[in-house]
Every structure is written in C-alpha cells, then in structure tokens.
Design a protein around this motif. Structure first.
Motif, PDB file in Angstrom:
ATOM      1  N   VAL A  65      35.619 -19.413  -7.409  1.00  0.00           N
ATOM      2  CA  VAL A  65      34.965 -20.620  -6.878  1.00  0.00           C
ATOM      3  C   VAL A  65      33.806 -21.028  -7.785  1.00  0.00           C
ATOM      4  CG1 VAL A  65      33.545 -21.511  -4.990  1.00  0.00           C
ATOM      5  CG2 VAL A  65      35.648 -20.238  -4.480  1.00  0.00           C
ATOM      6  N   LEU A  66      33.040 -20.044  -8.266  1.00  0.00           N
ATOM      7  CA  LEU A  66      31.885 -20.317  -9.132  1.00  0.00           C
ATOM      8  C   LEU A  66      32.305 -20.617 -10.573  1.00  0.00           C
ATOM      9  CD1 LEU A  66      29.474 -17.473  -7.911  1.00  0.00           C
ATOM     10  CD2 LEU A  66      29.221 -19.923  -7.480  1.00  0.00           C
ATOM     11  N   GLU A  67      33.611 -20.459 -10.852  1.00  0.00           N
ATOM     12  CA  GLU A  67      34.138 -20.638 -12.207  1.00  0.00           C
ATOM     13  C   GLU A  67      33.408 -19.737 -13.199  1.00  0.00           C
ATOM     14  OE1 GLU A  67      34.014 -24.786 -13.146  1.00  0.00           O
ATOM     15  OE2 GLU A  67      35.524 -25.316 -11.653  1.00  0.00           O
ATOM     16  N   ALA A  68      33.201 -18.491 -12.772  1.00  0.00           N
ATOM     17  CA  ALA A  68      32.518 -17.503 -13.607  1.00  0.00           C
ATOM     18  C   ALA A  68      33.281 -16.184 -13.622  1.00  0.00           C
ATOM     19  CB  ALA A  68      31.092 -17.293 -13.094  1.00  0.00           C
ATOM     20  N   PRO A  69      34.561 -16.204 -14.017  1.00  0.00           N
ATOM     21  CA  PRO A  69      35.363 -14.971 -13.969  1.00  0.00           C
ATOM     22  C   PRO A  69      34.846 -13.860 -14.864  1.00  0.00           C
ATOM     23  CG  PRO A  69      36.503 -16.687 -15.208  1.00  0.00           C
ATOM     24  CD  PRO A  69      35.333 -17.341 -14.542  1.00  0.00           C
ATOM     25  N   MET A  70      34.179 -14.222 -15.959  1.00  0.00           N
ATOM     26  CA  MET A  70      33.669 -13.206 -16.879  1.00  0.00           C
ATOM     27  C   MET A  70      32.711 -12.229 -16.191  1.00  0.00           C
ATOM     28  SD  MET A  70      33.624 -11.940 -19.925  1.00  0.00           S
ATOM     29  CE  MET A  70      34.201 -13.147 -21.111  1.00  0.00           C
TER      30      MET A  70
END
Length: 423
Positions: free
Chosen positions: A113-118
């Motif tokens: 959701v936050l577009e922060a998979p890293m």
C-alpha cells in the motif's frame, strides 16, 4: 488496573522460563477477545514491552493492534513490525506461529500500500529464518518475501532462499507461489535454466483442479524456453497431472501459436504476430518477455549457421538472419561468444567469422570439482528420497488407503507418481 494493564504486567512477569511462558500463553489465548476489543488503545502498552524479552506477549498485542489499522497508520505499523521481527526471540514466537505469520502478512500488505517493498525485504528474510525449522522447510512466508523482492527489483536477495533445497511444505499453494515468484526472480537475473526448473515445477506439480498460478507459469515457461533454448516441447512429462494435460493448452493458445510462428524462423512474420496480439501479451504482463523472444530469434538463426558453415562473412550473416548491417551482425556474434552460446573468432580485417568446436575438454580441475559437487548433491538427494519413501511406507494413513485401493485396482495400472500426492 484494567484487563490490558493486568495482562501487560503478566507478560512482564512471565517471560523468563519455559514453564512461565506456557502459563503466559494460556493467559494470552484467554485474553484474545479483550485485546481485539481494545486494539485502538494498545500502542502505549506496546512501548512498555521489550520485544527482545517479551516476544510472545508483544506478538499477541501487536497482532491485535495491527488487525484493523487504517492506511494513515500503515507507516507506524511497518516500523513496529520491522523492529519486532529484528529483535524477537525465535523460541517464543514459535509458540504462536499463526500469530507471527498473520502479523508478517499484514506487514507485507502495508508495504505494498505504501509502495515501499524494499523496506520489507530484509525483515521478511529474517522472519523466515526465525520461523522455519530448517532450510529444507518452505514456510507460508516464502512467497510473500519473494513477492517483495520482485516489487523492489531486489532479485539477488530473493535468490538467497531459492538456492535452498526444499523437502517440507506447509501448504500446496505456498509451493505454487514460491516456484512462480522464484521463476520471475530468475528471469530478472537472466538465470533462465533455473527459471525453467521452477516454472516447470508449478506446471507439473500434482493438482486435482487447474489453478491460475499454473496457467500463468505455463505462459512464462513457453516464453523462457524460446529465449533460452530456441524451441519449446509441447509434450508434458508422464507425471504431470491429467487436469493440466487436458486443459492448460486451451487457456494458453496464443502462446502456442507464438511457438509455431517462432519455429518458422521468419522474423517479419513473428513481429507481425506479436503486434497483432500485443494487447493480450501486455494484459498478461508478458510483453517484455515476448520482446526478448523476438530478439532471441536472431541468436537462434545464427546458431543454425554454425551447424552448416565453418566460415562466413558478417555481411552474409546479416543477410541470412535479416539484420540491418554487418556491424549489427558483429554485435550479435560477439554477445553470443561472450555468453558461451557459440564458439567463434572474428577477423576484423576481412570481416569473416570462423566457427569453432566447443573447447571444453572436461579435464580441468574446475570441471572435476564441479562434477564431484554434482555427484555429492545427487547422492544426498537419493538418501533423502529413500528416507521419505521409508516414512511414507510406514504411514498408517497411506497403508490404509493402499489397502482399500488394492481391492479395486491392479497396481500395474498406476502412474509413476502415486495419486496419494494429488492436491
């Protein structure tokens, strides 16, 4: 002192010994409804606990707290869970694995959701190592970890778990997703042979009904086969489930038509076919792979020339494989030499290419070590399979099923993979 404060005090007092932890676990189970009811006010209590000491109690509070967090609170949850995964004690969280898995899956969802998979790659790998009994065990968190690696384009981190030999699986769906995502990671790293192995495992795994993961894996399996081998074998291994052999080709017809177009070796015809079906390939998120298939036909046509000619000019190569210029042909040949797909030398003076035999004599120290390593791995696998076969042969459920089937079937009629493995 209300119920939550009392529970926090019990967590702080009963997180020392194994006996105390078992008693605490009973209290936590009894308090689940209360924790869920008070989920919105649990944040201050989490700060009163040390996740490296009170791991079990912290996990129960964290599970209740993260159960209904809104998008606005996603960042705080990600920080809390990452900190907890890093510092929690494996022996405590393994008492409530289902809670830990639920928290980690919500962690993954919030990161997407936050577009922060890293931000989730390292913590999720740590979570896998803390929860699995051994490196041979495939947990339900493996696919989530690989998905984060794909979204973050952090392929090398994903490769770290794909190198483990897997013999134990919690859920069949975990294996399908693990192999499918693993295949995508290997494609990203240009490790096409490993990608084919993983994708083939999805397609040929026992299944009673055809699932969408297998269909998507088969599409990529076709494309990678064309890229890597320049051909595709439409015949399934004997042990492939009947439902796959009967239905999967009907759902991937455009990809099989691509194989036929590719096999003709006509680049213009192949490009036209791809352009006509571009929307279909793009909708499957396979357009990038399809473009690699088109590019690989030049390599395939050059490889064909090595079977016919000993020497050939760059101009002749360009004309034969339909490249624009001798310089473009030279770049293709050089890349193929570098990748080990052909053995050749180029005379820059007269623009002639001389095709050579494979130089490997299979007698160097490195090759002997490689062969020995492969033999040792096969021996270990054989020993493992013998052990598994012995365990199954003594399993009461298996013996009971064999006893029933003996009355109805002749064992000579069975396939090489017993139906008891169907999922």
């Amino acid at each position: 002192m209300d119920a939550v404060e009392k529970l926090v005090a019990q967590i702080q007092g009963l997180s020392g010994s194994v006996g105390d932890l078992n008693q605490l676990h009973l209290f936590l189970k009894q308090a689940e409804d209360s924790l869920r009811h008070n989920s919105s006010r649990l944040a201050p209590f989490l700060h009163q606990l040390d996740p490296s000491v009170h791991s079990l109690g912290y996990l129960y509070l964290l599970d209740a707290y993260t159960h209904s967090v809104s998008r606005d609170g996603a960042n705080e949850v990600v920080l809390l869970v990452a900190r907890f995964i890093s510092s929690c004690l494996a022996e405590q969280i393994q008492l409530a694995q289902h809670k830990f898995i639920s928290v980690c899956k919500r962690f993954k969802d919030h990161l997407i959701v936050l577009e922060a998979p890293m931000r989730g790659v390292a913590p999720m790998l740590t979570a896998i190592r803390k929860i699995r009994p051994s490196s041979e065990h495939l947990t339900t968190l493996h696919p989530d970890f690989l998905l984060l690696c794909i979204l973050a384009k952090c392929y090398k981190s994903g490769l770290s778990v794909l190198e483990d030999d897997v013999f134990e699986v919690d859920q069949p769906r975990d294996l399908f997703l693990y192999c499918y995502y693993g295949g995508m990671i290997c494609i990203g790293l240009k490790k096409f042979e490993k990608a084919l192995e993983l994708l083939r495992n999805v397609v040929t795994a026992p299944m009673s009904t055809l699932n969408a993961i297998a269909v998507e894996a088969y599409k990529k399996y076709i494309l990678v086969s064309l890229i890597h081998h320049g051909q595709f074998n439409t015949h399934f291994p004997k042990y492939t489930s009947t439902v796959v052999q009967r239905s999967i080709k009907n759902l991937t017809q455009v990809y099989l038509e691509l194989v036929n177009s590719y096999s003709n070796g006509n680049i213009a015809e192949l490009e036209t076919f791809v352009q006509v079906n571009k929307d279909r390939f793009e909708g499957d998120n396979n357009l990038g792979l399809v473009k690699q298939v088109v590019s690989s036909i030049y390599k395939r046509n050059i490889q064909r020339l090595t079977q016919t000619y000993l020497t050939l000019s760059l101009q002749d190569i360009a004309n034969t494989v339909q490249l624009n210029s001798p310089k473009e042909a030279e770049m293709h040949v050089l890349q193929m030499i570098q990748d080990g797909h052909i053995y050749a030398t180029i005379n820059q003076k007269d623009g002639m290419v001389r095709f050579l035999e494979e130089p490997e004599q299979y007698k160097t120290c490195e090759m002997i070590e490689h062969i020995d390593s492969s033999i040792q791995r096969i021996m270990a696998l054989s020993k493992k399979l013998a052990s598994v076969d012995e365990q199954i042969s003594c399993d009461p459920l298996y013996l009971a099923k064999v006893g029933k089937e003996r009355q109805r079937f002749d064992f000579d009629d069975f396939d090489s993979v017993p139906q008891r493995f169907n999922i």
